[in-house]
Design an enzyme around this catalytic site. Structure first.
Site, PDB file in Angstrom:
ATOM      1  N   HIS A 167      -1.715  -7.832   3.345  1.00 59.53           N
ATOM      2  CA  HIS A 167      -1.215  -8.412   4.611  1.00 59.53           C
ATOM      3  C   HIS A 167      -1.950  -7.896   5.844  1.00 59.53           C
ATOM      4  O   HIS A 167      -1.761  -8.406   6.945  1.00 59.53           O
ATOM      5  CB  HIS A 167       0.305  -8.241   4.736  1.00 59.53           C
ATOM      6  CG  HIS A 167       0.789  -6.872   5.099  1.00 59.53           C
ATOM      7  ND1 HIS A 167       1.174  -6.550   6.392  1.00 59.53           N
ATOM      8  CD2 HIS A 167       0.973  -5.755   4.376  1.00 59.53           C
ATOM      9  CE1 HIS A 167       1.589  -5.300   6.422  1.00 59.53           C
ATOM     10  NE2 HIS A 167       1.472  -4.776   5.211  1.00 59.53           N
TER      11      HIS A 167
ATOM     12  N   ASN B 233      -4.709   4.499  11.305  1.00 62.40           N
ATOM     13  CA  ASN B 233      -4.038   3.273  11.749  1.00 62.40           C
ATOM     14  C   ASN B 233      -3.571   3.330  13.203  1.00 62.40           C
ATOM     15  O   ASN B 233      -3.174   2.321  13.758  1.00 62.40           O
ATOM     16  CB  ASN B 233      -2.843   2.972  10.840  1.00 62.40           C
ATOM     17  CG  ASN B 233      -1.943   4.166  10.665  1.00 62.40           C
ATOM     18  OD1 ASN B 233      -2.354   5.162  10.061  1.00 62.40           O
ATOM     19  ND2 ASN B 233      -0.741   4.099  11.191  1.00 62.40           N
TER      20      ASN B 233
ATOM     21  N   CYS C 215       5.399   1.230  11.107  1.00 57.92           N
ATOM     22  CA  CYS C 215       6.382   1.807  10.186  1.00 57.92           C
ATOM     23  C   CYS C 215       7.155   2.945  10.845  1.00 57.92           C
ATOM     24  O   CYS C 215       8.235   3.287  10.422  1.00 57.92           O
ATOM     25  CB  CYS C 215       5.700   2.365   8.944  1.00 57.92           C
ATOM     26  SG  CYS C 215       4.475   1.294   8.269  1.00 57.92           S
TER      27      CYS C 215
ATOM     28  N   THR D 201       5.853  -7.262 -14.390  1.00 59.84           N
ATOM     29  CA  THR D 201       5.069  -8.499 -14.398  1.00 59.84           C
ATOM     30  C   THR D 201       4.277  -8.613 -13.099  1.00 59.84           C
ATOM     31  O   THR D 201       4.821  -8.425 -12.009  1.00 59.84           O
ATOM     32  CB  THR D 201       6.015  -9.715 -14.556  1.00 59.84           C
ATOM     33  OG1 THR D 201       6.760  -9.530 -15.753  1.00 59.84           O
ATOM     34  CG2 THR D 201       5.242 -11.019 -14.616  1.00 59.84           C
TER      35      THR D 201
ATOM     36  N   ALA E 123       0.832  -1.207   0.000  1.00 63.76           N
ATOM     37  CA  ALA E 123       0.000   0.000   0.000  1.00 63.76           C
ATOM     38  C   ALA E 123       0.865   1.255   0.000  1.00 63.76           C
ATOM     39  O   ALA E 123       0.411   2.317  -0.436  1.00 63.76           O
ATOM     40  CB  ALA E 123      -0.942  -0.006   1.196  1.00 63.76           C
ATOM     41  N   THR E 124       2.087   1.142   0.482  1.00 67.46           N
ATOM     42  CA  THR E 124       2.995   2.289   0.407  1.00 67.46           C
ATOM     43  C   THR E 124       3.173   2.673  -1.071  1.00 67.46           C
ATOM     44  O   THR E 124       3.140   3.856  -1.426  1.00 67.46           O
ATOM     45  CB  THR E 124       4.357   1.924   1.048  1.00 67.46           C
ATOM     46  OG1 THR E 124       4.119   1.630   2.426  1.00 67.46           O
ATOM     47  CG2 THR E 124       5.368   3.044   0.913  1.00 67.46           C
TER      48      THR E 124
ATOM     49  N   SER F  93      -4.330  -3.159   1.182  1.00 68.56           N
ATOM     50  CA  SER F  93      -3.148  -4.018   1.284  1.00 68.56           C
ATOM     51  C   SER F  93      -3.516  -5.413   1.791  1.00 68.56           C
ATOM     52  O   SER F  93      -4.282  -5.543   2.748  1.00 68.56           O
ATOM     53  CB  SER F  93      -2.167  -3.364   2.256  1.00 68.56           C
ATOM     54  OG  SER F  93      -0.942  -4.035   2.263  1.00 68.56           O
TER      55      SER F  93
HETATM   56  N1  PLP Z   1      -1.647   3.066   5.132  1.00 71.81           N
HETATM   57  C1  PLP Z   1      -2.049   2.693   6.357  1.00 71.81           C
HETATM   58  C2  PLP Z   1      -3.231   3.378   6.967  1.00 71.81           C
HETATM   59  C3  PLP Z   1      -1.384   1.666   7.049  1.00 71.81           C
HETATM   60  O1  PLP Z   1      -1.814   1.300   8.260  1.00 71.81           O
HETATM   61  C4  PLP Z   1      -0.270   1.048   6.433  1.00 71.81           C
HETATM   62  C5  PLP Z   1       0.503   0.025   7.167  1.00 71.81           C
HETATM   63  O2  PLP Z   1       0.640   0.077   8.383  1.00 71.81           O
HETATM   64  C6  PLP Z   1       0.102   1.453   5.145  1.00 71.81           C
HETATM   65  C7  PLP Z   1      -0.602   2.468   4.527  1.00 71.81           C
HETATM   66  C8  PLP Z   1       1.244   0.810   4.423  1.00 71.81           C
HETATM   67  O3  PLP Z   1       0.885  -0.494   4.015  1.00 71.81           O
HETATM   68  P1  PLP Z   1       1.974  -1.497   3.413  1.00 71.81           P
HETATM   69  O4  PLP Z   1       2.607  -2.175   4.576  1.00 71.81           O
HETATM   70  O5  PLP Z   1       1.190  -2.453   2.549  1.00 71.81           O
HETATM   71  O6  PLP Z   1       2.930  -0.683   2.623  1.00 71.81           O
END
Ligand code: PLP
Length: 371
Positions: free
Chosen positions: A198, A146, A314, A234, A69-70, A196
């Protein structure tokens, strides 16, 4: 071990392992090649795309599959930049994968505006109203925070967008909302939505970006032109197929009720521990252990068999907490806070046992500090 850091990541459904093997060792073909086998794989990805659009409650649009998602967030924000006198609007509560992009754009000379959070942890709609105008090119406001679980009102933001900046692109980071908070994108003005695997019991290394209109987005890197030319490279076929299996297993409405009850049971069994309640997602909350550092509690709980988080995984190594500070939580409370996050497959026994251990560990530390 009891895992209460599910906003950081989740345990993968075992079914994904079989799917990984199937699409890595048997149907391992490159979806862009011309063989019948490749074409079949390509059709499967197109089917997953349709399935995800349906689960998002979207009317039309496409899904881009990314690596995390990043990446989805970076693509959404940077892919929406345009030359000219435009303004880019972000909430102050965004995840670092949006917030740090915004900060960098500001340094590069883009007109960036941050809208503060209100005392409930949501974007302040009164300030948003005075910030949006016909120069707004992008609004990037997350669905669920989050760290606090606060849920932004996508309907109210959509209304403001329609009224004040209909040409703007509305990006929503839906990582903590997708499959957790019932939502139908077709009822909103959301143009881009990140999610995302995971965080949803799927594998790491695969994520998505919903794109309502492909013309609003520009690619970040050039290559073979896969995924409508917007995300060359890919596709992670096995990851995409595993992601689908994970989402298929999720009943978000049933899970929402279940987690609401689990959280209530957990909170009712805590002794002398303050709960920071933003009346948002039942999946996430913060606990305050007065007089003790959150980090101390986290390590002691880890030794006692309970895993919790410290704000965003993160950014947990960084000092301070931009989000809680922004809402007006006191410095003392922030230092003493840990994040607890649940998943829908935990048992009542598990959360009761976690509460018992947490009470015991806190009591023990308080007694040692008092001596
Ligand atoms: N956005 C939010 C709100 C999140 O909680 C997170 C991960 O903690 C991310 C983005 C980033 O997700 P990813 O680990 O798939 O890069």
């Amino acid at each position: 071990m009891i895992f209460l850091d599910n906003a950081g990541t989740t345990k993968m459904f075992e079914e994904c392992v079989e799917v990984h093997k199937l699409y890595s060792c048997e149907h391992f073909f490159n979806p862009s090649a011309l063989s019948v086998e490749s074409l079949n794989v390509s059709k499967l990805i197109a089917d997953v795309e349709k399935y995800f659009l349906q689960r998002l409650g979207a009317k039309g649009g496409n899904i881009l599959f990314t690596g995390c998602a990043t990446e989805s967030n970076n693509l959404a924000v940077k892919g929406s930049l345009r030359s000219g006198d435009w303004e880019y609007v972000f909430s102050a509560g965004e995840h670092p994968s949006v917030y740090n992009v915004a900060k960098k754009l500001e340094l590069e000379g883009y007109k960036v505006k941050f809208v503060p959070l209100d005392s409930d942890g949501k974007v302040d709609l009164n300030v948003l109203k005075t910030t949006l105008n016909n120069k707004t090119r992008l609004i990037s406001i997350m669905h669920v925070n989050n760290e606090t679980g606060a849920i932004n009102d996508l309907d109210a933001i959509s209304k403001l967008k329609k009224e004040l900046c209909p040409r703007a692109v509305f990006h929503c980071d839906g990582v903590q909302g997708f499959m957790k908070i019932p939502c139908e994108l077709r009822k909103t003005e959301v143009d881009l939505y990140s999610f995302s695997a995971h965080k949803l019991h799927g594998p790491k290394g695969v994520a998505g970006l919903y794109v309502k209109d492909k013309n609003t987005l520009k690619e970040l890197f050039q290559g073979g032109g896969q995924q409508y030319g917007l995300r060359s490279g890919t596709e992670n076929v096995s990851g995409i197929m595993q992601f689908k299996i994970a989402v298929e297993k999720i009943d978000e409405k049933k899970n929402f009720e279940r987690v609401t009850a689990l959280k209530r049971l957990f909170n009712n069994n805590l002794n002398g521990i303050k709960v920071l309640d933003f009346k948002g997602s039942p999946y996430i909350e913060s606990l305050i252990f007065e007089g003790v550092k959150g980090e101390t509690i986290l390590h002691s709980l880890n030794q006692a068999g309970v895993i919790v988080g410290l704000g965003s995984a993160c950014s947990s190594k960084k000092a301070g907490n931009r989000i809680l500070e922004g809402i007006g939580v006191s410095k003392d409370d922030i230092v003493s806070s840990v994040r607890v996050s649940f998943n829908a497959y935990q048992t009542e026994g598990e959360v009761l046992e976690a509460a018992r251990i947490i009470n015991e560990v806190y009591q023990d530390i308080k007694e040692r500090v008092a001596k």
